[in-house]
Design an enzyme around this catalytic site. Sequence first.
Site, short mmCIF file in Angstrom:
data_model
loop_
_atom_site.label_atom_id
_atom_site.label_comp_id
_atom_site.label_asym_id
_atom_site.label_seq_id
_atom_site.Cartn_x
_atom_site.Cartn_y
_atom_site.Cartn_z
N SER A 24 0.84 -1.21 0.00
CA SER A 24 0.00 0.00 0.00
C SER A 24 0.86 1.25 0.00
O SER A 24 0.36 2.36 0.17
CB SER A 24 -0.92 0.01 1.22
OG SER A 24 -0.16 0.02 2.42
N HIS A 59 -41.74 16.80 -13.48
CA HIS A 59 -41.69 15.97 -14.71
C HIS A 59 -41.00 16.71 -15.86
O HIS A 59 -41.34 16.49 -17.02
CB HIS A 59 -43.09 15.54 -15.16
CG HIS A 59 -43.95 14.98 -14.08
ND1 HIS A 59 -44.04 13.62 -13.81
CD2 HIS A 59 -44.75 15.59 -13.16
CE1 HIS A 59 -44.87 13.42 -12.80
NE2 HIS A 59 -45.31 14.60 -12.38
N SER A 76 -17.11 23.70 -29.85
CA SER A 76 -16.97 22.50 -30.67
C SER A 76 -15.78 22.66 -31.61
O SER A 76 -15.43 23.78 -32.00
CB SER A 76 -18.26 22.31 -31.48
OG SER A 76 -18.00 21.59 -32.65
N LYS A 106 -21.00 26.75 -31.20
CA LYS A 106 -21.33 26.01 -29.98
C LYS A 106 -20.74 26.57 -28.70
O LYS A 106 -19.62 27.04 -28.65
CB LYS A 106 -20.83 24.56 -30.11
CG LYS A 106 -21.71 23.73 -31.02
CD LYS A 106 -23.00 23.33 -30.34
CE LYS A 106 -22.90 21.90 -29.89
NZ LYS A 106 -23.89 21.59 -28.91
N GLU A 166 -20.95 19.09 -17.01
CA GLU A 166 -21.11 17.70 -17.45
C GLU A 166 -20.08 16.79 -16.80
O GLU A 166 -20.40 15.69 -16.34
CB GLU A 166 -21.00 17.62 -18.98
CG GLU A 166 -22.18 18.24 -19.69
CD GLU A 166 -21.98 18.35 -21.20
OE1 GLU A 166 -22.97 18.25 -21.91
OE2 GLU A 166 -20.83 18.55 -21.66
N TYR A 193 -9.04 -7.67 11.76
CA TYR A 193 -8.35 -7.13 10.59
C TYR A 193 -8.16 -8.19 9.51
O TYR A 193 -7.81 -9.33 9.80
CB TYR A 193 -6.98 -6.54 10.97
CG TYR A 193 -6.26 -5.95 9.78
CD1 TYR A 193 -6.53 -4.65 9.36
CD2 TYR A 193 -5.36 -6.71 9.03
CE1 TYR A 193 -5.92 -4.12 8.24
CE2 TYR A 193 -4.74 -6.19 7.91
CZ TYR A 193 -5.03 -4.89 7.51
OH TYR A 193 -4.43 -4.37 6.40
N1 ARG Z 1 -1.12 -1.39 4.91
C1 ARG Z 1 -2.03 -1.99 5.82
C2 ARG Z 1 -3.42 -1.40 5.63
O1 ARG Z 1 -3.53 -0.36 5.05
C3 ARG Z 1 -1.59 -1.76 7.22
C4 ARG Z 1 -1.99 -2.81 8.19
C5 ARG Z 1 -1.28 -4.09 7.90
N2 ARG Z 1 -1.59 -5.08 8.86
C6 ARG Z 1 -1.34 -6.34 8.65
N3 ARG Z 1 -1.70 -7.19 9.56
N4 ARG Z 1 -0.80 -6.76 7.53
O2 ARG Z 1 -4.40 -1.95 6.03
#
Ligand code: ARG
Length: 501
Positions: A28, A160, A281, A287, A294, A321
């Site tokens: 991440s 409507h 356009s 235009k 939009e 988790y």
């Molecule tokens: N990068 C992880 C997240 O955003 C952090 C937590 C990671 N925890 C774990 N047990 N691998 O969720």
Amino acid sequence: MKKVRKSVLRRGRLPAKMDKRALEYTSSLAVDEEIFEADLKVTKAHVAMLINQKIIPFEAGAKILSALTKIQAQGYEELAKDGFEDIHEAIESKVIEVVGEHQGGWIHTGRSRNDEVATCLRIRLREYLIEVSENLINLLQTILERAKGEKDTLAPAFTHTQIAQPTTFGHILLAHFNALTRDLSRLLEVYNRVNCSPLGCGALTTTGYNIDRRLTADLLGFKDILDNSIDAVGSRDFILEAMAAYAILAVDISRLCEEIILFSSDGYRMVELADEYSSTSSIMPQKKNPDSAEVARARCAHTVGMLTASLTICKALPFSYNRDLQELNKLLWQSSKTTLDTLKIVERMIATLKVDRARMKELVEQSYSTTTELADTIARECGIPFRAAHTIVGMVVRKALEKGVEPSKISLEMINTFSKKVLGRVLNISEEAIRNSLNPSTFISRRRVEGGPAPQTLDKALSDGWLWLKEKLTSIREMRAELERADKRLVRIVGKYISQL
Ligand code: ARG
């Protein structure tokens, strides 16, 4: 691909380096830039608490704090050079690199990445919620100002997509204002639930160390702590409800954009978007297209889509988790940013919107939109049931359309022709009362019921609106000030420990 470095986390249990592709796929780190500052705060608060509770040696703690300050100064880029699973691993590794494992190895005492990340997400989200709310307030102020300027502008109101009744353009703008005030209230309510600390819940069952969760919560500006540790690290409803608030806001904004698009189209020509927010356009030189509105209308779809993806990630996920949760983060930041971008653009579009008052008046006068008041007047003055009056006037309109009689030219004689059919007699009402009831200004001035478009009613709605905004602005300022005070507490305690080294 980034180089896979030796991991301080893996070397005990999983000595093999992670496969490059697997690391890149699951990491991440790229998204974690959003929580770089937040993690530094969380880690500083945690370490300061460990020192305060005498859980780790003072020197190790103070050295870690000073390393964290150095890492902060070097910035995220420097930290994210190498391949890590996430920002948390990166920061711990860097601290160890800076102060050595002998001291740095204490950093993760009594915590897990699970409570760490949940805390970081809440800290960053708090900032986004404040920023989004401030931008929404800007938009609300602009709408209110424009509504004040168009308070007496006669305009057609639609059901409507057909002209239904006359109102004022100010009344129409205030409709959007009112819808958006509820979005602001929702964001501020979400903030209160986001503003609770999960720190100290560890992986999922807290820790056996004598930590002080209230102290870290206080140093990070949280109003309270989350109670059950499994819930605290495993729940993301705070993200879902923020994204839901964004999505409902997006729906409201997209309806506003849709009206700008519709009302500026050739059939309506009631408003015109400023050139700065329009395109032309490549082939049709005449235009002028409402492109900004939009794109905003479409961008709102992303916000709804990101909410759907997030709900689906969480649905049926067992406590506590799971790495799936990481996939929410990107969606959360993206929808926060999309919401901000859209609010800024839409505010400008409204501020610079040109209003064609003559055209709106023309549309009202061409329509038979005052005939609700005609039926009401007949019912009131002649003491007949509304349904009978509605039937008579319906027949009158049909005839008027057939014969090309303009709405303002509908006569008592025409009405009586149909009254004889429906009631078997003529109506006891003056020609003047008929004329008057067909006048759009009368239509509006008679609607002084709370919520209606009559001038004095709108004046009250406008002044109530200003008061409401002022109150919300004060609470948002207080939220910001609360966070700034906490930041100062954290800086002070960290500074104190580092200076004692
Ligand atoms: N990068 C992880 C997240 O955003 C952090 C937590 C990671 N925890 C774990 N047990 N691998 O969720």
